[in-house]
Design a protein around this motif. Structure first.
Motif, PDB file in Angstrom:
ATOM      1  N   TYR A  49      24.584  52.790-111.582  1.00 43.70           N
ATOM      2  CA  TYR A  49      23.753  51.601-111.808  1.00 43.70           C
ATOM      3  C   TYR A  49      22.446  52.108-112.385  1.00 43.70           C
ATOM      4  CZ  TYR A  49      26.885  49.051-108.662  1.00 43.70           C
ATOM      5  OH  TYR A  49      27.964  48.453-108.079  1.00 43.70           O
ATOM      6  N   PHE A 104      20.852  55.335-110.996  1.00 43.97           N
ATOM      7  CA  PHE A 104      21.393  55.592-109.663  1.00 43.97           C
ATOM      8  C   PHE A 104      22.905  55.774-109.722  1.00 43.97           C
ATOM      9  CE2 PHE A 104      23.260  53.865-105.744  1.00 43.97           C
ATOM     10  CZ  PHE A 104      22.731  54.754-104.833  1.00 43.97           C
ATOM     11  N   ALA A 111      26.191  55.621-107.835  1.00 45.80           N
ATOM     12  CA  ALA A 111      26.744  55.080-106.602  1.00 45.80           C
ATOM     13  C   ALA A 111      28.007  55.833-106.209  1.00 45.80           C
ATOM     14  CB  ALA A 111      27.043  53.588-106.763  1.00 45.80           C
ATOM     15  N   PRO A 163      28.992  55.164 -93.779  1.00 43.72           N
ATOM     16  CA  PRO A 163      27.838  54.358 -93.393  1.00 43.72           C
ATOM     17  C   PRO A 163      27.491  53.358 -94.488  1.00 43.72           C
ATOM     18  CG  PRO A 163      27.131  56.543 -94.052  1.00 43.72           C
ATOM     19  CD  PRO A 163      28.620  56.566 -94.055  1.00 43.72           C
ATOM     20  N   SER A 164      26.689  52.383 -94.134  1.00 43.91           N
ATOM     21  CA  SER A 164      26.289  51.355 -95.085  1.00 43.91           C
ATOM     22  C   SER A 164      25.585  51.994 -96.293  1.00 43.91           C
ATOM     23  CB  SER A 164      25.350  50.371 -94.373  1.00 43.91           C
ATOM     24  OG  SER A 164      24.813  49.491 -95.288  1.00 43.91           O
ATOM     25  N   GLY A 165      25.961  51.530 -97.486  1.00 47.55           N
ATOM     26  CA  GLY A 165      25.311  52.023 -98.702  1.00 47.55           C
ATOM     27  C   GLY A 165      25.939  53.269 -99.293  1.00 47.55           C
ATOM     28  N   CYS A 166      27.040  53.736 -98.712  1.00 46.40           N
ATOM     29  CA  CYS A 166      27.633  54.979 -99.215  1.00 46.40           C
ATOM     30  C   CYS A 166      28.525  54.723-100.430  1.00 46.40           C
ATOM     31  CB  CYS A 166      28.426  55.680 -98.121  1.00 46.40           C
ATOM     32  SG  CYS A 166      29.934  54.821 -97.674  1.00 46.40           S
ATOM     33  N   GLY A 167      28.796  53.476-100.759  1.00 45.70           N
ATOM     34  CA  GLY A 167      29.564  53.184-101.962  1.00 45.70           C
ATOM     35  C   GLY A 167      30.969  52.662-101.707  1.00 45.70           C
ATOM     36  N   LYS A 168      31.266  52.254-100.483  1.00 46.75           N
ATOM     37  CA  LYS A 168      32.612  51.761-100.156  1.00 46.75           C
ATOM     38  C   LYS A 168      32.966  50.522-100.971  1.00 46.75           C
ATOM     39  CE  LYS A 168      31.439  50.873 -95.942  1.00 46.75           C
ATOM     40  NZ  LYS A 168      30.012  51.241 -95.813  1.00 46.75           N
ATOM     41  N   SER A 169      32.056  49.550-100.921  1.00 53.34           N
ATOM     42  CA  SER A 169      32.334  48.295-101.629  1.00 53.34           C
ATOM     43  C   SER A 169      32.457  48.540-103.119  1.00 53.34           C
ATOM     44  CB  SER A 169      31.231  47.276-101.375  1.00 53.34           C
ATOM     45  OG  SER A 169      31.177  46.961-100.017  1.00 53.34           O
ATOM     46  N   THR A 170      31.586  49.365-103.632  1.00 50.16           N
ATOM     47  CA  THR A 170      31.606  49.685-105.058  1.00 50.16           C
ATOM     48  C   THR A 170      32.977  50.246-105.445  1.00 50.16           C
ATOM     49  OG1 THR A 170      29.263  50.172-104.932  1.00 50.16           O
ATOM     50  CG2 THR A 170      30.435  50.986-106.864  1.00 50.16           C
TER      51      THR A 170
HETATM   52  N1  LIG Z   1      24.692  45.861-108.684  1.00 52.41           N
HETATM   53  C1  LIG Z   1      24.072  46.938-108.218  1.00 52.41           C
HETATM   54  N2  LIG Z   1      22.976  47.430-108.829  1.00 52.41           N
HETATM   55  C2  LIG Z   1      22.327  48.520-108.359  1.00 52.41           C
HETATM   56  N3  LIG Z   1      22.699  49.214-107.279  1.00 52.41           N
HETATM   57  C3  LIG Z   1      23.787  48.784-106.613  1.00 52.41           C
HETATM   58  C4  LIG Z   1      24.512  47.632-107.041  1.00 52.41           C
HETATM   59  N4  LIG Z   1      25.547  47.440-106.184  1.00 52.41           N
HETATM   60  C5  LIG Z   1      25.448  48.431-105.272  1.00 52.41           C
HETATM   61  N5  LIG Z   1      24.391  49.242-105.522  1.00 52.41           N
HETATM   62  C6  LIG Z   1      23.994  50.422-104.756  1.00 52.41           C
HETATM   63  O1  LIG Z   1      25.103  51.270-104.652  1.00 52.41           O
HETATM   64  C7  LIG Z   1      25.182  51.825-103.361  1.00 52.41           C
HETATM   65  C8  LIG Z   1      26.528  51.555-102.768  1.00 52.41           C
HETATM   66  O2  LIG Z   1      26.632  50.168-102.507  1.00 52.41           O
HETATM   67  P1  LIG Z   1      27.889  49.563-101.755  1.00 52.41           P
HETATM   68  O3  LIG Z   1      29.123  50.035-102.442  1.00 52.41           O
HETATM   69  O4  LIG Z   1      27.692  48.114-101.658  1.00 52.41           O
HETATM   70  O5  LIG Z   1      27.749  50.222-100.329  1.00 52.41           O
HETATM   71  P2  LIG Z   1      28.620  49.944 -99.026  1.00 52.41           P
HETATM   72  O6  LIG Z   1      29.229  51.245 -98.702  1.00 52.41           O
HETATM   73  O7  LIG Z   1      27.640  49.536 -97.983  1.00 52.41           O
HETATM   74  O8  LIG Z   1      29.621  48.892 -99.318  1.00 52.41           O
HETATM   75  C9  LIG Z   1      24.047  51.248-102.559  1.00 52.41           C
HETATM   76  O9  LIG Z   1      23.006  52.202-102.478  1.00 52.41           O
HETATM   77  C10 LIG Z   1      23.611  50.050-103.345  1.00 52.41           C
HETATM   78  O10 LIG Z   1      22.230  49.891-103.231  1.00 52.41           O
END
Ligand SMILES: Nc1ncnc2c1ncn2[C@@H]1O[C@H](COP(=O)(O)OP(=O)(O)O)[C@@H](O)[C@H]1O
Ligand SMILES: [Mg+2]
Lengths: 295, 365, 294
Positions: B18, B21, B23, B42-49
């Motif tokens: 992103y 950054f 991810a 943990p939260s923010g590690c990139g799972k959802s991504t």
């Molecule tokens: N659309 C976006 N733009 C910028 N940064 C993003 C975006 N979506 C997610 N991130 C960043 O990518 C990282 C991983 O996010 P995410 O996959 O949502 O984490 P999680 O593991 O909690 O699901 C986080 O640090 C988040 O801030």
């Protein structure tokens, strides 16, 4: 304040507080009274206009204040309905206001959706243009709207009345704001379900914002119904007039007849008054929205 | 994990940025057909991504994604034969349960009859038959969750993606839904990829867990592998509750399968090694789980450390003791009827097999 | 990716098309044409000769346009400020009421707002009618026992039209103020009352600081709106005599274009109006932005 002092002062302060409370309540009561009185004063002209329409002309021109007709009659309305083209004007108003409402809402929802949800070249430019047109006074464009309509051959036609009313940047702005606030998950869920952008708009985004659409449609309709300046300029024949302009022509045609003049005015106001009373909450919401205050 | 199964979903050297950054960086991963794979971290590690890249909702910056051996990197989400259950459920509030479930079918232009039949079938599986004509707002949390699953189920997808599906439920319902999900997987044999930050969910549901740390794979393995043989300090700390105790020790001697370490407080201990370290490190981190520490007398020959009990938390079936030692405060898990109390001076012992050493880079030695 | 991007562009093109066409034809094109026309001596319909800034020079030097500009400003002052302040008082009063009383009272103040201007004109024309108007019972004693045709008395014309306009549009302001007042939690007032704050202190310390941004917003909306005044002034001067002394800007444009067939001159007056309102709108927009950032 320490406890001891408070106890020592108690009888006195209680008494004085009671006095102050009483005085405050008196002020409060006066304010309320003034407000109620104000409401009566505000409503009176409308009431007076309405009640006059139910009096025979002979009673109308008698001196004295007659708050209720001595001789209740519908003859003014009967006269107006038979002797003026109000039926036709109603139809014209209905057609033009309906067309304006439908086109404005459809166009604004589509454009608002595209600008809010889609990435495409020129998106920022169009958004800037909408914000800019928000600042433009439409009455300043009457001359060139007229020139344009005459080039189209649309002077003195209903479509000529409709066209310049289609510039409604506020509606686009409001739709964009609402679509911006939709959680992204709905969009993605629908995308996974195979929906394309049009299905997204018509099956998800619009239905989920039905309230805004109703509110915007209602005030667009009211504004179009009430519009005076443009229809007044664009229409030259009595057959193409809308109600708001048409009723000012009665006077010219029949000379002064108070009851009839007012009756035709009341008929002109009837639809918007009914719409307002039925959809008060939506009208209020729409007004807040267009003033930039979230309702 | 069946040895013969072909990978159903595969990510090859995938990166997601992103702006500046990163991810997800250079991540590769295979998911077997019919498996239940958890993405844990943990939260923010990139799972959802990561999950959203598999779904096709997030464009991949670099690398490739395969489903069933075919590359889908640039394929539309709707055409990947996958379904996703969102954390927020994303149920359309203006549609009834029936319409929500049938939405994808109606978009695909299925006949009324087919829509009805398949919606009924899904409703039967998920016990939603009585709620079909309600709106989402009229449902409880658990029912909404089931509708969200039903919406995925009705499309008969090859792969199910779940993004923290249980995190909006209260604790009791979460346990119940967890069991239902396990049953569903057993019944459908579909491939499921499940994102969670809750290790209990991952450990109980998954047959394979992918632990993510700041956009990289920390370890991939079965739940027990992660618990027993963490590949690094991050996984060791993340898996297990309460978390593993860590403290600094000096490395004195290294043999084939064990090492001798000097503990804070002056005693020494032997610790098992996975493989002899290629280089000798002077100081390393020793990790031992609370449940692998036990209380002994301070003078006991086996006592590796000694200290004073600071806090006692009795949870009924077990007791957590916070012991202040020269190695810092260590958590000890004892039985519910542990005899010690706050202020007692105690010794702590652990066996060589249950302790781990971690090098300066965090890798398990 | 490429394919879905193309689908997105296609959807955007289809969805934006009606908007773009309508805005290009009915907004951008007429605006450009208006500026162009203002530098010619063209009639309303038909070609004209380029005359440079002659039209603007005429606006500045002939008596009628400055009069119209002044009358417009005079009207704005007479209507915008009083209707804002009055609306604030009314809103404070209405806000004290509860339940259906509040709804009814609010409706009484708001109903005129949704009426067509011609209906408003009819009602007030009747109220102030020289021979039979009920208002003459109030006017005559003030006028030495003589009935007075207020809309035909030049010094009274603008104030009276402003009065009618305030009656017509104030409900809108009241609504905005009430929305602002509802955003103030009652707990703040209760805390203040426990602290022994007087009614005036409550207003000064709590209500006003929270409500003044709304006041500024309402005032700017009114300024911009009232600057476009035409309908009421036109209707109350119907008949066409002695229009010049009470003429407002839009009326000037109307007169030049549609009665005297001077398209170029009318367009230059339009440009002046356009610029004046655009400047005020920019100020209002900035204000809204400042508010939004709080
Ligand atoms: N659309 C976006 N733009 C910028 N940064 C993003 C975006 N979506 C997610 N991130 C960043 O990518 C990282 C991983 O996010 P995410 O996959 O949502 O984490 P999680 O593991 O909690 O699901 C986080 O640090 C988040 O801030
Ligand atoms: Mg997440």
């Amino acid at each position: 304040m320490t406890g001891a002092v408070a106890v020592a002062d108690a009888p006195l302060s209680a008494a004085s507080r009671l006095m102050r409370l009483r005085r405050i309540d008196l002020i409060g009561a006066l304010v309320t009274l003034a407000t109620l009185l104000g409401a009566v004063v505000w409503a009176f002209p409308l009431y007076w206009g309405l009640v006059t329409t139910f009096k025979p002309e002979t009673e109308i021109v008698q001196p004295g204040v007659q708050l209720w007709p001595r001789d209740f009659t519908f003859e003014n309305y009967a006269n107006v309905l038979t002797q003026t083209k109000i039926g036709l004007w109603y139809l014209n108003s209905l057609i033009t206001s309906g067309a304006v409402t439908i086109i404005v809402v459809a166009m604004a929802a589509s454009a608002g959706y595209a600008i809010s949800q889609l990435q495409f070249p020129g998106r920022r430019f169009f958004w800037a243009m909408i914000l800019a047109s928000f600042m433009v006074p439409i009455p300043a464009l009457i001359v060139n709207h007229f020139v344009l309509m005459s080039q189209f051959g649309w002077v003195n036609t209903l479509q000529g009345v409709v066209a310049p009313q289609l510039i409604a940047p506020v509606t686009v702005i409001i739709y964009k704001q609402f679509f911006d606030q939709m959680p992204k998950d709905f969009r993605e869920a629908a995308k996974m379900d195979g929906a394309n952008e049009f299905q997204l708009l018509f099956r998800i985004y619009l239905p989920m914002n039905w309230g805004v659409t109703t509110a915007l449609a209602i005030i667009t309709f009211i504004a179009a119904w009430n519009l005076f300046l443009w229809p007044f300029l664009a229409v030259s024949s009595e057959e193409k007039l809308n109600v708001a302009v048409g009723i000012t022509q009665v006077h010219d045609a029949f000379g002064v007849q108070y009851g009839r003049d007012l009756a035709v005015a009341m008929l002109a106001a009837l639809p918007v008054a009914v719409v307002y009373l039925l959809f008060q909450r939506r009208v209020t919401q729409a007004i807040m929205l267009s003033a930039g205050i979230k309702g | 994990m069946s040895p013969h199964a072909a990978p159903h979903v595969e990510l090859r050297r995938v990166t997601k940025r992103y702006g500046a950054f990163t991810a997800i960086s250079d991540l590769s991963l295979t998911v077997d057909k019919g498996s239940f794979t958890a993405l844990l971290g943990p939260s923010g590690c990139g799972k959802s991504t990561l999950l959203r890249m598999i779904a096709g909702l997030e464009p991949i910056t670099a690398g490739q994604c395969f489903i069933n051996g075919a590359e889908v990197t640039d394929v539309d989400p709707a055409k990947r034969r996958i379904a996703m259950v969102f954390q927020s459920y994303a149920l359309y509030p203006h549609m009834t349960v029936r319409q929500n479930i049938a939405f994808s079918l109606s978009i695909a232009g299925a006949s009324r009859k087919e829509q009805d039949a398949r919606t009924q079938e899904v409703a039967r599986i998920l016990q939603l038959e009585d709620y079909l004509d309600r709106r989402p707002a009229e449902l409880s949390g658990g029912q909404r969750q089931r509708v969200a699953i039903g919406r995925a189920l009705v499309r008969k997808p090859e792969v199910f993606l779940f993004d923290e599906p249980l995190s909006n439920l209260d604790a009791k319902l979460r346990v119940q839904m967890r069991l239902e999900l396990a049953k569903l997987h057993a019944a459908l044999h579909s491939t499921m990829i499940y994102v969670t930050h809750d290790q209990t969910e991952a450990m109980t549901l998954a047959d394979k867990i992918v632990v993510l740390d700041r956009g990289r794979v920390a370890q991939i393995g079965s739940p027990l592998e992660l618990y027993n043989r963490p590949a690094n300090k991050f996984v060791a700390a993340f898996i297990g509750s309460p978390s593993m105790n860590f403290f600094r020790v000096g490395l004195t001697a290294v043999e084939e399968k064990t090492a001798s370490v000097a503990l804070p407080g002056g005693r020494t201990a032997r610790v098992g090694l996975g493989a002899p370290p290629a280089f000798a490190e002077a100081t390393v981190d020793l990790g031992v789980r609370p449940e692998h520490l036990s209380l002994v007398d301070t003078h006991d020959a086996e006592a590796a450390l000694s200290g004073r009990i600071g806090i006692v938390e009795n949870l009924g079936n077990l007791t957590l003791l916070y012991v202040d030692t020269p190695a810092g405060q260590l958590i000890v898990e004892g039985p519910g009827d542990v005899g010690s109390k706050k202020g007692d001076l105690v010794g702590l012992k652990f066996s060589a097999a249950n302790a781990r050493l971690f090098g300066a880079d965090g890798a398990t030695l | 990716m490429l394919k879905s991007k193309r689908a997105e562009y296609f959807a955007a093109a289809v969805l934006m098309a009606p908007f773009v066409v309508i805005y290009a034809v009915l907004f951008v094109y007429p605006t450009i044409k208006m500026v162009e026309l203002s530098f010619t001596n063209a009639p309303l319909i038909g070609p004209g000769r380029w005359v440079g800034i002659d039209n603007y020079w005429r606006l500045a030097t002939e008596r009628l346009f400055p009069t119209a500009l002044w009358n417009t400003i005079y009207f704005v002052i007479l209507s915008a400020l009083p209707s804002t302040l009055l609306a604030l008082f009314v809103a404070l009063g209405v806000n004290r009421l509860k339940g259906w009383t509040q709804s009814v009272v609010l409706a009484a103040f708001f109903l005129p707002y949704i009426l067509p201007v011609s209906v408003v004109f009819r009602i007030w024309d009747w109220m102030f009618d020289h021979d039979f108007g009920i208002a003459q019972y109030l006017i005559a004693p003030l006028n030495g026992g003589q009935r007075l045709s207020v809309f035909r008395t030049v010094p009274l014309f603008m104030p009276m039209v402003a009065l009618v306009t305030i009656w017509w549009l104030m409900g809108f302001n009241v609504l905005l103020f009430i929305a602002g007042l509802r955003n103030i939690s009652t707990e703040i007032y209760e805390a203040a009352r426990l602290d022994g704050a007087t009614r005036w202190a409550q207003f000064k310390r709590i209500t006003w600081p929270l409500i003044w941004p709304v006041t500024v917003l309402v005032l700017t909306i009114q300024l911009i709106l009232q600057f476009k005044i035409f309908d009421q002034v036109y209707l109350f001067t119907q008949g066409g005599y002695r229009v010049d002394t009470t003429m407002v800007m839009v009326q000037y444009i109307y007169r030049q274009a549609f009665q005297l067939n001077k398209g170029g001159l009318a367009a230059s007056a339009s440009v002046v109006l356009f610029v004046l309102i655009a400047v005020m709108s920019v100020l209002q927009y900035q204000l809204l932005r400042v508010r939004a950032q709080r």
